[in-house]
Write an enzyme that holds these catalytic residues in place. Structure first.
Site, PDB file in Angstrom:
ATOM      1  N   HIS A   7       4.657   5.611  11.755  1.00 18.71           N
ATOM      2  CA  HIS A   7       4.051   5.211  10.156  1.00 18.71           C
ATOM      3  C   HIS A   7       3.194   6.569  10.112  1.00 18.71           C
ATOM      4  O   HIS A   7       2.050   6.353  10.088  1.00 18.71           O
ATOM      5  CB  HIS A   7       3.843   4.115   9.962  1.00 18.71           C
ATOM      6  CG  HIS A   7       3.285   3.937   8.397  1.00 18.71           C
ATOM      7  ND1 HIS A   7       3.329   4.645   7.584  1.00 18.71           N
ATOM      8  CD2 HIS A   7       2.769   2.618   7.915  1.00 18.71           C
ATOM      9  CE1 HIS A   7       3.288   3.946   6.395  1.00 18.71           C
ATOM     10  NE2 HIS A   7       2.937   2.756   6.790  1.00 18.71           N
ATOM     11  N   ARG A  52       0.656  -1.257  -0.131  1.00 17.90           N
ATOM     12  CA  ARG A  52       0.125  -0.099  -0.026  1.00 17.90           C
ATOM     13  C   ARG A  52       0.854   1.436   0.038  1.00 17.90           C
ATOM     14  O   ARG A  52       0.583   2.084  -0.930  1.00 17.90           O
ATOM     15  CB  ARG A  52      -0.803   0.044   1.429  1.00 17.90           C
ATOM     16  CG  ARG A  52      -2.159  -0.666   1.129  1.00 17.90           C
ATOM     17  CD  ARG A  52      -2.455  -1.221   2.362  1.00 17.90           C
ATOM     18  NE  ARG A  52      -1.448  -2.483   2.743  1.00 17.90           N
ATOM     19  CZ  ARG A  52      -1.680  -3.643   2.235  1.00 17.90           C
ATOM     20  NH1 ARG A  52      -2.568  -3.928   1.633  1.00 17.90           N
ATOM     21  NH2 ARG A  52      -0.728  -4.594   2.637  1.00 17.90           N
ATOM     22  N   THR A  53       1.874   1.454   0.753  1.00 14.48           N
ATOM     23  CA  THR A  53       2.328   2.601   1.194  1.00 14.48           C
ATOM     24  C   THR A  53       3.300   3.035  -0.258  1.00 14.48           C
ATOM     25  O   THR A  53       3.033   4.242  -0.674  1.00 14.48           O
ATOM     26  CB  THR A  53       3.317   2.492   2.211  1.00 14.48           C
ATOM     27  OG1 THR A  53       2.741   1.944   3.669  1.00 14.48           O
ATOM     28  CG2 THR A  53       3.929   4.060   2.628  1.00 14.48           C
ATOM     29  N   LYS A  98      26.496  -3.225   0.754  1.00 10.80           N
ATOM     30  CA  LYS A  98      27.869  -3.164   0.716  1.00 10.80           C
ATOM     31  C   LYS A  98      28.297  -2.426   1.705  1.00 10.80           C
ATOM     32  O   LYS A  98      29.513  -1.979   2.125  1.00 10.80           O
ATOM     33  CB  LYS A  98      28.262  -2.265  -0.665  1.00 10.80           C
ATOM     34  CG  LYS A  98      28.066  -3.097  -2.009  1.00 10.80           C
ATOM     35  CD  LYS A  98      28.344  -2.430  -3.105  1.00 10.80           C
ATOM     36  CE  LYS A  98      27.322  -2.584  -4.508  1.00 10.80           C
ATOM     37  NZ  LYS A  98      27.484  -1.445  -5.470  1.00 10.80           N
ATOM     38  N   ARG A 136      11.065   3.665   3.506  1.00  8.35           N
ATOM     39  CA  ARG A 136      10.740   2.717   4.924  1.00  8.35           C
ATOM     40  C   ARG A 136      12.014   2.234   5.143  1.00  8.35           C
ATOM     41  O   ARG A 136      12.575   1.262   4.206  1.00  8.35           O
ATOM     42  CB  ARG A 136       9.797   1.838   4.271  1.00  8.35           C
ATOM     43  CG  ARG A 136       9.257   0.504   5.494  1.00  8.35           C
ATOM     44  CD  ARG A 136       8.133  -0.158   4.838  1.00  8.35           C
ATOM     45  NE  ARG A 136       7.121   0.623   5.055  1.00  8.35           N
ATOM     46  CZ  ARG A 136       5.816   0.096   4.969  1.00  8.35           C
ATOM     47  NH1 ARG A 136       5.561  -1.193   4.749  1.00  8.35           N
ATOM     48  NH2 ARG A 136       4.689   0.873   5.238  1.00  8.35           N
TER      49      ARG A 136
HETATM   50  N1   CP Z   1      -0.547  -0.280   5.778  1.00 10.13           N
HETATM   51  C1   CP Z   1       0.839  -0.311   5.188  1.00 10.13           C
HETATM   52  O1   CP Z   1       1.695   0.235   5.551  1.00 10.13           O
HETATM   53  O2   CP Z   1       0.900  -1.138   4.193  1.00 10.13           O
HETATM   54  P1   CP Z   1       2.141  -1.777   3.474  1.00 10.13           P
HETATM   55  O3   CP Z   1       3.087  -2.504   4.496  1.00 10.13           O
HETATM   56  O4   CP Z   1       1.615  -2.659   2.356  1.00 10.13           O
HETATM   57  O5   CP Z   1       2.807  -0.341   2.997  1.00 10.13           O
END
Ligand code: CP
Length: 308
Positions: free
Chosen positions: A132, A53-54, A83, A104
């Site tokens: 998040h 999703r993100t 590396k 991320r």
């Molecule tokens: N909700 C969420 O962060 O989903 P993903 O891990 O698929 O990005």
């Protein structure tokens, strides 16, 4: 509204949130036809942990606004991190190629380090068990859209609250509103951490730890279900605890039967059995609408970061 970075939920105030949500509403229309607002801009996505999703919604958001995307979807394996390159060096290099970085990372605190390093807009797309924030923003946007308000709501946060960066970021955001009541419903091994509880106390937000989902479900406006994060137990080599926690709180028809008719069920997704498929057809199941809202909210964020 001009934002520089999105690193954690505490950085937002109510005025900025209102403006962001109004912009997300406008993006719901723009998303249908596309726009040239970010033509010539490039977004770099660096994902050291898996995501559907993100990453997809950020990339879709950039493309719908006329921008371009360059990406490493498995940066832990396919970037020069293998590396030994540091996050700081990677970010220093990336900022020469792109106009905004979405990252991320598996380590808490890495987003803060990246944001401190870079001179271009930076977005935290999840840092380990830290935060998040863009998920929390889309969660709050969803609550406002679905319930017509945020002040005064009661919400049950259910599942893996110890490792859940989405519930942590959402708790920080909810602390900015009035009359909020939070129920924490979690297995013993993954209860909400002390830092969040202290923050809520400091901001005079009422919270209650409750063992029974059946007791809480009829009382709340939102059930925010989360997955027990098996990968975090693997890291700690404690799969026995995972097995104990997994399956303790399941949303199925028996929970739907006792929920208020105007309440909603949310989940950041992915799910791993904690919401039964039979729930999906109930109008209170808001989790796929919630994921869709991620596109609009992230379009609004990109505009706020790159245009203002
Ligand atoms: N909700 C969420 O962060 O989903 P993903 O891990 O698929 O990005």
């Amino acid at each position: 509204m001009k934002l520089q970075n999105v690193v954690h939920s505490q950085q937002f105030d109510i005025k900025t949130l209102d403006e962001l949500f109004a912009m997300a509403r406008e993006m719901e229309i723009i998303a249908k036809n596309g726009s040239n607002l970010l033509t010539g801009k490039i977004m770099g996505t660096l994902f050291y942990e898996p995501s559907t999703r993100t990453r997809m919604s950020f990339e879709s958001a950039m493309l719908k606004l006329g921008g371009n995307v360059i990406s490493t979807e498995n940066a832990k394996e396919f970037s020069s991190a293998t590396k030994g390159e540091t996050v700081e060096d990677t970010i220093r290099v990336m900022e020469g190629y792109v106009d905004v970085i979405v990252m991320r990372h598996y380590r808490e605190g890495s987003a803060e380090r990246a944001a401190q390093t870079t001179t271009i807009p930076f977005i935290n797309a999840g840092d380990g068990t830290g935060q998040h924030p863009t998920q929390a923003l889309l969660d709050l946007y969803t609550i406002q859209k679905e319930l017509g308000k945020i002040n005064g709501i009661s919400i049950a946060m259910v599942g893996d609250l110890a490792h859940g960066r989405t519930v942590r970021s959402l708790a920080y955001l909810l602390a900015k509103y009035k009359g909020i009541k939070i129920y924490f419903v979690a297995p013993k091994s993954v209860k909400m951490n002390q830092d969040i509880k202290l923050y809520l106390k400091k901001h005079k937000i009422e919270f209650i730890e409750e063992d029974s989902l059946k007791v809480v479900a009829p009382k709340v406006d939102v059930i925010y279900q989360t997955r027990i994060q098996r990968e975090r137990f693997v890291e700690k080599e404690n799969l026995e605890e995972y097995e104990e926690a997994h399956g303790k709180y399941i949303i199925d028809n028996s929970i739907l039967d006792i929920m208020k008719s105007n309440s909603i069920i949310m989940h950041p997704l992915p799910r791993a059995g904690e919401i039964r498929k039979e729930v999906d057809s109930d109008p209170r199941a808001a989790y796929f609408r919630q994921a869709q809202n991620g596109l609009y909210l992230r379009m609004a964020l990109l505009k706020a970061l790159l245009v203002g």
